[in-house]
Design a protein around this motif. Structure first.
Motif, PDB file in Angstrom:
ATOM      1  N   GLY A  72      12.793  -1.477  11.096  1.00 51.18           N
ATOM      2  CA  GLY A  72      12.825  -1.109  12.508  1.00 51.18           C
ATOM      3  C   GLY A  72      11.449  -1.160  13.151  1.00 51.18           C
ATOM      4  O   GLY A  72      11.265  -0.684  14.266  1.00 51.18           O
ATOM      5  N   ARG A  73      10.478  -1.725  12.459  1.00 57.30           N
ATOM      6  CA  ARG A  73       9.123  -1.768  13.023  1.00 57.30           C
ATOM      7  C   ARG A  73       8.964  -2.910  14.014  1.00 57.30           C
ATOM      8  O   ARG A  73       9.353  -4.036  13.743  1.00 57.30           O
ATOM      9  CB  ARG A  73       8.087  -1.872  11.887  1.00 57.30           C
ATOM     10  CG  ARG A  73       7.697  -0.516  11.345  1.00 57.30           C
ATOM     11  CD  ARG A  73       6.727  -0.598  10.206  1.00 57.30           C
ATOM     12  NE  ARG A  73       5.526  -1.384  10.512  1.00 57.30           N
ATOM     13  CZ  ARG A  73       4.418  -1.334   9.788  1.00 57.30           C
ATOM     14  NH1 ARG A  73       4.338  -0.524   8.745  1.00 57.30           N
ATOM     15  NH2 ARG A  73       3.389  -2.096  10.106  1.00 57.30           N
ATOM     16  N   GLU A  74       8.348  -2.592  15.132  1.00 56.67           N
ATOM     17  CA  GLU A  74       8.200  -3.583  16.195  1.00 56.67           C
ATOM     18  C   GLU A  74       7.252  -4.711  15.805  1.00 56.67           C
ATOM     19  O   GLU A  74       7.217  -5.747  16.467  1.00 56.67           O
ATOM     20  CB  GLU A  74       7.653  -2.902  17.463  1.00 56.67           C
ATOM     21  CG  GLU A  74       8.692  -2.089  18.205  1.00 56.67           C
ATOM     22  CD  GLU A  74       8.042  -1.292  19.343  1.00 56.67           C
ATOM     23  OE1 GLU A  74       7.370  -1.905  20.180  1.00 56.67           O
ATOM     24  OE2 GLU A  74       8.213  -0.062  19.352  1.00 56.67           O
ATOM     25  N   LYS A 129       0.826  -1.218   0.000  1.00 58.88           N
ATOM     26  CA  LYS A 129       0.000   0.000   0.000  1.00 58.88           C
ATOM     27  C   LYS A 129       0.857   1.264   0.000  1.00 58.88           C
ATOM     28  O   LYS A 129       0.659   2.157  -0.816  1.00 58.88           O
ATOM     29  CB  LYS A 129      -0.906   0.041   1.254  1.00 58.88           C
ATOM     30  CG  LYS A 129      -1.850  -1.135   1.367  1.00 58.88           C
ATOM     31  CD  LYS A 129      -2.755  -0.998   2.588  1.00 58.88           C
ATOM     32  CE  LYS A 129      -2.039  -1.116   3.922  1.00 58.88           C
ATOM     33  NZ  LYS A 129      -1.505  -2.471   4.206  1.00 58.88           N
ATOM     34  N   GLY A 130       1.800   1.306   0.935  1.00 59.96           N
ATOM     35  CA  GLY A 130       2.626   2.503   1.077  1.00 59.96           C
ATOM     36  C   GLY A 130       3.446   2.776  -0.176  1.00 59.96           C
ATOM     37  O   GLY A 130       3.517   3.901  -0.662  1.00 59.96           O
ATOM     38  N   THR A 131       4.040   1.710  -0.702  1.00 55.63           N
ATOM     39  CA  THR A 131       4.880   1.845  -1.899  1.00 55.63           C
ATOM     40  C   THR A 131       4.079   2.399  -3.074  1.00 55.63           C
ATOM     41  O   THR A 131       4.494   3.350  -3.736  1.00 55.63           O
ATOM     42  CB  THR A 131       5.424   0.448  -2.294  1.00 55.63           C
ATOM     43  OG1 THR A 131       6.000  -0.142  -1.138  1.00 55.63           O
ATOM     44  CG2 THR A 131       6.436   0.541  -3.401  1.00 55.63           C
ATOM     45  N   ILE A 145      -5.843   7.772   1.648  1.00 61.21           N
ATOM     46  CA  ILE A 145      -5.715   7.378   3.051  1.00 61.21           C
ATOM     47  C   ILE A 145      -5.396   5.893   3.106  1.00 61.21           C
ATOM     48  O   ILE A 145      -6.214   5.049   2.759  1.00 61.21           O
ATOM     49  CB  ILE A 145      -6.979   7.740   3.847  1.00 61.21           C
ATOM     50  CG1 ILE A 145      -7.190   9.259   3.748  1.00 61.21           C
ATOM     51  CG2 ILE A 145      -6.843   7.284   5.300  1.00 61.21           C
ATOM     52  CD1 ILE A 145      -8.237   9.821   4.666  1.00 61.21           C
ATOM     53  N   ASP A 146      -4.164   5.633   3.505  1.00 68.80           N
ATOM     54  CA  ASP A 146      -3.557   4.310   3.343  1.00 68.80           C
ATOM     55  C   ASP A 146      -3.637   3.528   4.662  1.00 68.80           C
ATOM     56  O   ASP A 146      -3.298   4.038   5.721  1.00 68.80           O
ATOM     57  CB  ASP A 146      -2.127   4.600   2.842  1.00 68.80           C
ATOM     58  CG  ASP A 146      -1.067   3.591   3.206  1.00 68.80           C
ATOM     59  OD1 ASP A 146      -1.382   2.478   3.638  1.00 68.80           O
ATOM     60  OD2 ASP A 146       0.116   3.941   3.028  1.00 68.80           O
ATOM     61  N   GLY A 147      -4.130   2.292   4.570  1.00 68.30           N
ATOM     62  CA  GLY A 147      -4.203   1.434   5.760  1.00 68.30           C
ATOM     63  C   GLY A 147      -5.378   1.750   6.668  1.00 68.30           C
ATOM     64  O   GLY A 147      -5.366   1.436   7.849  1.00 68.30           O
TER      65      GLY A 147
HETATM   66 MG    MG Z   1       2.011   0.834   5.385  1.00 65.10          MG
END
Ligand code: MG
Ligand code: UDP
Length: 206
Positions: free
Chosen positions: A153-155, A26-28, A108-110
């Motif tokens: 680095g995402r938890e 989605k972000g990409t 609006i993503d996610g």
């Molecule tokens: Mg995302």
């Protein structure tokens, strides 16, 4: 009792939701759509992570726990963050850059990841126009997430959290996609950009 209208008028502000499982891209793809269509891109997950890290936030711990457990943060928090970000973007971009005064186009993503958020946002913030839905396989998503984990680095980019995120996606987010499919608002795009671009062109008239 009179019902208040949404904060943003959908004849002036266009909201496109972008959904798809964790790691669906989605972000990409949003990043590319921004370049091609001049959208304002807001990622609900990014807004939540920023709020989590904001000094003095009363929601920091709550957000951290939800993200790690792959559950959905209570909708009031996320909706307020989105509303504020939209307001700020509209104020900033009142001229130039293809934005005309008071108008805005948002990806609006996610979000919305759960039915209550979808209904509440449409009713109180801005009625959404279209949902771009990236459909991919769980296998493909897992591969992307584990690759991303090396640098994100995402938890929540670890196998335990990822499994929980897939579960939440099925139980909470799929009903949202079904809801909007019933309203004829869903444009399904397999993870590739050409497909997505064509569909967005049709929607945005670009
Ligand atoms: Mg995302
Ligand atoms: N999240 C949430 N509400 C939203 C969007 C995100 O609670 O409307 C939380 C949820 O815990 C989710 C996490 O933020 O698992 C990460 O979301 P993001 O969209 O950044 O991640 P992805 O789609 O890549 O899994």
């Amino acid at each position: 009792m009179a019902i208040d209208p949404p904060v943003f008028d959908n004849s002036k502000v266009t909201v496109i939701f972008v959904l798809g499982g964790p790691g669906a891209g989605k972000g990409t793809q949003c990043g590319r759509l921004v370049e091609d269509f001049n959208f304002c891109h807001l990622s609900a997950g990014d807004l939540l992570r920023a709020e989590q890290n904001r000094e003095g936030s009363e929601y920091g711990d709550l957000i951290r726990t939800c993200i790690r457990e792959g559950t959905i943060v209570p909708m009031e928090v996320t909706i307020k963050l989105l509303e504020n970000a939209m307001g700020a973007a509209l104020k900033e971009k009142t001229s130039g850059d293809g934005w005309t005064k008071g108008r805005g186009r948002f990806l609006i993503d996610g979000f919305p990841r759960k039915m209550d958020q979808a209904l509440k946002f449409d009713e109180t913030v801005c009625l959404s126009s279209v949902v771009i839905y990236f459909s991919t396989t769980e296998e493909g998503m897992l591969g992307r997430l584990l690759e991303r984990a090396k640098t994100s680095g995402r938890e929540d980019d670890n196998v335990e959290s990822i499994k929980k995120r897939f579960r939440t996606y099925k139980s909470d987010t799929m009903p949202v996609i079904e809801h909007y499919t019933g309203q004829g608002k869903v444009a399904e795009a397999s993870g590739n950009y050409v497909d997505c671009l064509q569909r967005t062109k049709r929607i945005a008239g670009g």
